[in-house]
Design a protein around this motif. Structure first.
Motif, short mmCIF file in Angstrom:
data_model
loop_
_atom_site.label_atom_id
_atom_site.label_comp_id
_atom_site.label_asym_id
_atom_site.label_seq_id
_atom_site.Cartn_x
_atom_site.Cartn_y
_atom_site.Cartn_z
N ARG A 22 0.72 -0.90 -0.04
CA ARG A 22 -0.72 -0.24 -0.12
C ARG A 22 1.13 1.49 -0.04
O ARG A 22 0.92 2.59 -0.64
N VAL A 128 -7.94 3.36 -4.01
CA VAL A 128 -6.89 2.84 -3.20
C VAL A 128 -6.76 2.52 -1.97
O VAL A 128 -6.61 1.86 -1.47
N LEU A 132 -8.55 -0.84 -1.10
CA LEU A 132 -7.17 -1.82 -0.89
C LEU A 132 -6.65 -2.15 0.35
O LEU A 132 -5.94 -1.40 0.71
N SER A 135 -1.88 -6.67 1.11
CA SER A 135 -1.27 -8.05 1.17
C SER A 135 -0.41 -8.53 1.30
O SER A 135 -0.01 -9.73 1.22
#
Length: 218
Positions: A22, A128, A132, A135
């Motif tokens: 990120r 985003v 998001l 991950s």
């Protein structure tokens, strides 16, 4: 810009392995937004070229982190299929970009294109940031020294299983960007086509390529 994007991927990739996905992505997209606005007010060609290089550097974050996120979530055939779907969406950019840009130029000066890019980038950055998730868990992050990075690059270059498809992709994108950057000049200056017919022919060719990519993904 393309040189900056190539260099940027080599820089952002290791950073995303060290700090997560990120943070480098949001920083890169934010810089891209700011530099796009600076391009719109550039006072010389040299300054515009320099800003476009920085724009490529920051834009590389989206290219490399998107693939890293896919790798974080998928493996094997699932990763291959999802990557193919992403490439299918990516084909929309060279298909629609010149068409949208040509329409923007009709209703405003050339800086309008960069303002439009900044608006899209700002919207994408917000999406985003909001939707998001990270991950790459903290325990899986790793740092890489310059020597380790160089050793990894040398190993990959010597690996035929890596370099052969890499060259294939390189030639594919070389042909794509050569076409995108020269088609309008050749069709209008050498063949005498009008700007309108050039856009139609370009859109038709890219549509066929897009449909072919979609069949491949399915």
């Amino acid at each position: 810009m393309m040189i900056g994007m190539g260099v940027g991927q080599a820089v952002v990739g290791p950073l995303s392995d060290r700090f997560g996905r990120r943070k480098p992505l949001l920083i890169g997209m934010s810089v891209f937004t700011l530099v796009s606005l600076l391009c719109a007010v550039a006072t010389s060609a040299d300054l515009l070229i320099a800003l476009r290089f920085v724009q490529g550097l920051s834009g590389a974050a989206g290219v490399v982190v998107a693939r890293a996120v896919i790798r974080d979530h998928f493996a094997g055939d699932d990763m291959t299929r999802f990557t193919a779907k992403m490439m299918f969406v990516t084909m929309l950019a060279p298909m629609l970009g010149p068409i949208v840009g040509a329409q923007l130029i009709r209703f405003g000066p050339w800086p309008t294109v960069f303002v439009f890019m900044a608006v899209l980038s700002a919207l994408s950055t917000f999406l985003v940031w909001k939707y998001l998730p990270e991950s790459l868990p903290a325990e899986e992050r790793r740092s890489m020294t310059a020597r380790e990075f160089g050793s990894t690059v040398v190993t990959l270059v010597r690996d035929a299983h890596f370099i052969a498809p890499t060259i294939a992709v390189l030639m594919n994108f070389s042909m794509l960007f050569t076409y995108v950057s020269t088609f309008s000049f050749i069709s209008q200056n050498e063949l005498g086509a009008s700007p309108g017919s050039t856009r139609c022919c370009s859109r038709s060719a890219r549509s066929r390529s897009w449909r072919a990519t979609r069949r491949t993904c399915s």
